[in-house]
Structure formats: structure tokens, C-alpha cells
Design an enzyme around this catalytic site. Structure first.
Site, mmCIF file in Angstrom:
data_model
loop_
_atom_site.group_PDB
_atom_site.id
_atom_site.type_symbol
_atom_site.label_atom_id
_atom_site.label_comp_id
_atom_site.label_asym_id
_atom_site.label_seq_id
_atom_site.Cartn_x
_atom_site.Cartn_y
_atom_site.Cartn_z
ATOM 1 N N TYR A 171 34.024 36.296 64.085
ATOM 2 C CA TYR A 171 33.375 35.407 63.096
ATOM 3 C C TYR A 171 33.745 33.943 63.357
ATOM 4 O O TYR A 171 32.886 33.055 63.316
ATOM 5 C CB TYR A 171 33.833 35.858 61.704
ATOM 6 C CG TYR A 171 33.175 35.179 60.540
ATOM 7 C CD1 TYR A 171 31.874 35.480 60.152
ATOM 8 C CD2 TYR A 171 33.882 34.240 59.781
ATOM 9 C CE1 TYR A 171 31.291 34.864 59.048
ATOM 10 C CE2 TYR A 171 33.303 33.630 58.674
ATOM 11 C CZ TYR A 171 32.016 33.945 58.315
ATOM 12 O OH TYR A 171 31.436 33.335 57.224
HETATM 13 N N1 LIG Z 1 30.746 32.833 50.882
HETATM 14 C C1 LIG Z 1 31.482 31.855 51.424
HETATM 15 O O1 LIG Z 1 32.417 31.310 50.799
HETATM 16 C C2 LIG Z 1 31.173 31.372 52.819
HETATM 17 C C3 LIG Z 1 32.143 30.580 53.454
HETATM 18 C C4 LIG Z 1 31.879 30.103 54.735
HETATM 19 C C5 LIG Z 1 30.661 30.374 55.337
HETATM 20 N N2 LIG Z 1 29.741 31.155 54.706
HETATM 21 C C6 LIG Z 1 28.476 31.413 55.405
HETATM 22 O O2 LIG Z 1 27.410 31.348 54.478
HETATM 23 C C7 LIG Z 1 26.357 32.224 54.918
HETATM 24 C C8 LIG Z 1 25.938 33.150 53.792
HETATM 25 O O3 LIG Z 1 27.029 33.990 53.470
HETATM 26 P P1 LIG Z 1 27.166 34.748 52.062
HETATM 27 O O4 LIG Z 1 28.548 34.551 51.641
HETATM 28 O O5 LIG Z 1 26.042 34.362 51.188
HETATM 29 O O6 LIG Z 1 27.008 36.276 52.555
HETATM 30 P P2 LIG Z 1 26.120 37.499 51.986
HETATM 31 O O7 LIG Z 1 26.634 38.707 52.676
HETATM 32 O O8 LIG Z 1 26.104 37.481 50.505
HETATM 33 O O9 LIG Z 1 24.652 37.178 52.497
HETATM 34 C C9 LIG Z 1 24.322 37.225 53.868
HETATM 35 C C10 LIG Z 1 22.932 37.846 54.002
HETATM 36 O O10 LIG Z 1 22.613 37.871 55.419
HETATM 37 C C11 LIG Z 1 21.859 39.047 55.656
HETATM 38 N N3 LIG Z 1 21.892 39.417 57.064
HETATM 39 C C12 LIG Z 1 22.897 40.083 57.710
HETATM 40 N N4 LIG Z 1 22.519 40.357 58.980
HETATM 41 C C13 LIG Z 1 21.279 39.841 59.136
HETATM 42 C C14 LIG Z 1 20.368 39.810 60.219
HETATM 43 N N5 LIG Z 1 20.668 40.392 61.400
HETATM 44 N N6 LIG Z 1 19.171 39.178 60.049
HETATM 45 C C15 LIG Z 1 18.866 38.581 58.873
HETATM 46 N N7 LIG Z 1 19.683 38.606 57.794
HETATM 47 C C16 LIG Z 1 20.874 39.234 57.924
HETATM 48 C C17 LIG Z 1 22.504 40.093 54.769
HETATM 49 O O11 LIG Z 1 21.639 41.202 54.530
HETATM 50 C C18 LIG Z 1 22.865 39.292 53.518
HETATM 51 O O12 LIG Z 1 21.895 39.456 52.504
HETATM 52 C C19 LIG Z 1 26.897 32.949 56.137
HETATM 53 O O13 LIG Z 1 26.417 32.299 57.302
HETATM 54 C C20 LIG Z 1 28.391 32.784 56.032
HETATM 55 O O14 LIG Z 1 29.024 32.811 57.311
HETATM 56 C C21 LIG Z 1 29.988 31.676 53.465
#
Ligand SMILES: NC(=O)c1ccc[n+]([C@@H]2O[C@H](COP(=O)([O-])OP(=O)(O)OC[C@H]3O[C@@H](n4cnc5c(N)ncnc54)[C@H](O)[C@@H]3O)[C@@H](O)[C@H]2O)c1
Length: 325
Positions: A171
Site C-alpha cells: 500500500y
Molecule cells: N480512510 C482514510 O483515512 C484514508 C487515508 C489515506 C488514504 N485513503 C485513500 O482514500 C481512498 C478511499 O479510501 P476509503 O477509506 O474510502 O476506502 P473504502 O474501502 O471505504 O472505499 C474504497 C472503494 O474502492 C472500491 N474498489 C476496490 N477495488 C476496486 C477496483 N479494482 N476498481 C474500482 N473500485 C475498487 C471498493 O469497492 C470500495 O468501495 C483510497 O485511495 C485510500 O487509499 C484513505
């Protein structure tokens, strides 16, 4: 008329969490939204077409315009179809928000080849694949004489930029690479009228962070919710809006704070000009430089947010996490 009326935006991973909040916010601002999400589990397994469809229903119920796409961003042909769907449904594509991600966290000695590849595929190859097909489409439009503002917003993470975390080889690597390609694509695509920026969310309440220390339940309505997934959406909406001049920026978002990230910076140096170093010389001179200790750096970062006290305590936590699994 909303600020985004007439803009068509493709948001990947828009079925849940941050991407869902972005899709709803963009649609409320008047954008046409392609809600991409195959509805997979955190580790990328399974799939549920109802996840993207539910977000589309929510947008339409509120009077917005959206269409669902259930392809995986890791699938080259599916990435192309997402771009084609936007154009077929809404007549053009103005912006891509690369947000999809999965997580499989394990210590290095236990991480499998497939677990490395799968996480890198969604975050890094997915960002490449969708941006690649969008850029090819935008190049064709430019060649036809169409001049309009276009944008890509990538999504990185503090685990990859400022604070790569233990158990996140896959990641962290993918997120660091996404920041790097943001710069590459900003430099390449300006000639096509495309701006490319990156957001780096932090401590947002989604299924990815449910086990992270310091994450809280949503507070009562009267109190500000600094971990609300909606915290990232206005910034993304601004970055895709036609009036935004920014390109090549990587912006961290935590609660109400948005910070400019400045990447790796050159530190102290020793130099022998034309002569080769010897190992004893390096041993003397490199250890005399002011070196950045990764444990101290992570302790300092977590101290404010999570109350981790002291480098030794952090090291004990990492060891317990890795050996406890
Ligand atoms: N939540 C946090 O605090 C945080 C922190 C740093 C970065 N991020 C980044 O924010 C983004 C969203 O994360 P989140 O926390 O909302 O996660 P989440 O798991 O709630 O949502 C991610 C979504 O991506 C979809 N997904 C997974 N594989 C996929 C694919 N191959 N094609 C299309 N869609 C796909 C999943 O089905 C899911 O609905 C990510 O890129 C994550 O790395 C989040």
C-alpha cells in the site's frame, strides 16, 4: 446552477467511503457523475453491483445525474469502458478522480506475491489505466480542436508520503508511486489542457480505518466531525472545477486542514568530487551527518494524532503487531 454544472466526472471506488462522499458532493454541485465501483471487499475479493447502484440511486433521488459502472480499475478494457461510458451517457468527460483502493496489511516476511500485486494493481495500475484512457480521449478531442479545462485528481495516503507504516509494503509503495505519477502526468498533460493533482486523506472514518487507533464514532450532530468522509470532497470538487488553476500539487487533508506536501527534499551532503569513496571514509562521514531516524519521525507524527509516547513504545507496538499475527 451548481459550480460544477456541465462537468462530467468519473470517480473510481465511488461506492463507499471517501469516493462515495465525493460522488454525492460532485453531483450536488451539478456535475454528471460516473460512479465506478465493483463493490469488492477490503482485500479485493468478491463483488457487489448493488454498491455503485445505491450511490447512483441516492444521487438521482436528490435530482442529480449519475450512471453506475462496476468494472475494475485493474482491468485495461474495463478502464477504457469507463471513459467511453461517460462520453456515451453525458457527451464528454472533464475529470477523473482516481480513488479506488484495497488493503492487505502484513509484515514483509509473510506478504505473498499475489497480496503485493493485488494492492499495487488497484492503486497504481488502476490510476494509470483510467488516466491513460482518459488522456487518449482528451488527446483526440484536442486534435479535433476542442479546448476546455480537464482534470485528474489522484488519491495517495500518508502511508506512502510522510509516514509509510509497518505492514504496508504494498500500500505504501503504491501510494508513493501515485504521488510520483501525479508529477509526471502534470508535466505531460498540460499541453492537452489537463491539470493533474493529488489528495492525500488522513484519519477519515471508513472501513479501511476502522481498526486504526484514534478513529472515533461520529460525534453528536452539533459537534464538528473531523473524521467524516465528506471532509475530502470539497477539495476534490475544487480541483476538478473549471476555475481551478492548480496542477502538480499533492495536498494532505486531515480534518479541516489542507497542507501542501513538498515531497522528498535533499538533505545534508558529503562530496568527494571526482574521487571514489572508501568504505571507512563513508563510515566516518555518513554517520556524522544529521540523519533522519524513521522511528523518531513516525513517533513524532503519531504522537499528536494518536498519543503514541516515545520511540521505544512505538517500536514495541510494531513488534507486537508483527509477531502477534
Ligand atoms: N480512510 C482514510 O483515512 C484514508 C487515508 C489515506 C488514504 N485513503 C485513500 O482514500 C481512498 C478511499 O479510501 P476509503 O477509506 O474510502 O476506502 P473504502 O474501502 O471505504 O472505499 C474504497 C472503494 O474502492 C472500491 N474498489 C476496490 N477495488 C476496486 C477496483 N479494482 N476498481 C474500482 N473500485 C475498487 C471498493 O469497492 C470500495 O468501495 C483510497 O485511495 C485510500 O487509499 C484513505
Amino acid at each position: 446552477m451548481g459550480e460544477l454544472t456541465g462537468r462530467t466526472v468519473l470517480v473510481t471506488g465511488a461506492g463507499r467511503g471517501i469516493g462515495r462522499a465525493e460522488a454525492l458532493y460532485l453531483a450536488a454541485g451539478g456535475a454528471n457523475v460516473v460512479v465506478n465501483d465493483p463493490g469488492v471487499q477490503i482485500d479485493g475479493g468478491g463483488g457487489d453491483a448493488g454498491i455503485a447502484a445505491a450511490v447512483v440511486d441516492e444521487i438521482r433521488t436528490r435530482g442529480g445525474r449519475a450512471v453506475a459502472d462496476t468494472g475494475s480499475v485493474t482491468d485495461w478494457a474495463a478502464a477504457r469502458r469507463m471513459v467511453e461510458l461517460a462520453v456515451a451517457e453525458f457527451g464528454d468527460l472533464h475529470a477523473v478522480v482516481n480513488n479506488a483502493a484495497i488493503e492487505i496489511n502484513k509484515g514483509l516476511e509473510r506478504l505473498t506475491e499475489a497480496e503485493f500485486d493485488d494492492v499495487v494493481a488497484v492503486k497504481l495500475k488502476g490510476t494509470f489505466a483510467v488516466s491513460r484512457w482518459a488522456a487518449a480521449y482528451w488527446r483526440d478531442r484536442r486534435d479535433e480542436g476542442v479546448r476546455t479545462d480537464r482534470a485528474i485528481v489522484n488519491t495517495a495516503s500518508g502511508s506512502g508520503l510522510l509516514n509509510p507504516l509497518p505492514t504496508q509494503t504494498n500500500y505504501a509503495a503504491a501510494n508513493a508511486a501515485v504521488a510520483a505519477v501525479t508529477t509526471v502526468h502534470a508535466l505531460e498533460l498540460r499541453r492537452l489542457g489537463v491539470r493533474v493533482n493529488c489528495v492525500s486523506p488522513s484519519m477519515v472514518r471508513t472501513r479501511l480505518t476502522s481498526s486504526v487507533p484514534g478513529m472515533r464514532q461520529a460525534p453528536p450532530d452539533a459537534e464538528p466531525d473531523l473524521q467524516d468522509p465528506r471532509r475530502v470532497a470539497p477539495l476534490v470538487a475544487y480541483l476538478v472545477s473549471e476555475a481551478c488553476p492548480l496542477t502538480g500539487q499533492v495536498l494532505s487533508v486531515r480534518g479541516g486542514a489542507i497542507a501542501v506536501n513538498q515531497g522528498w527534499a535533499r538533505g545534508a551532503e558529503v562530496n568527494k568530487d571526482g574521487n571514489l569513496w572508501t568504505i571507512p571514509e563513508l563510515a566516518a562521514e555518513l554517520t556524522a551527518l544529521p540523519l533522519d531516524d524513521p522511528f523518531e519521525r513516525l513517533t513524532a507524527a503519531l504522537d499528536g494524532a494518536l498519543g503514541v509516547q516515545g520511540r521505544d513504545r512505538l517500536e514495541a507496538m510494531i513488534n507486537a503487531e508483527l509477531d502477534g499475527r
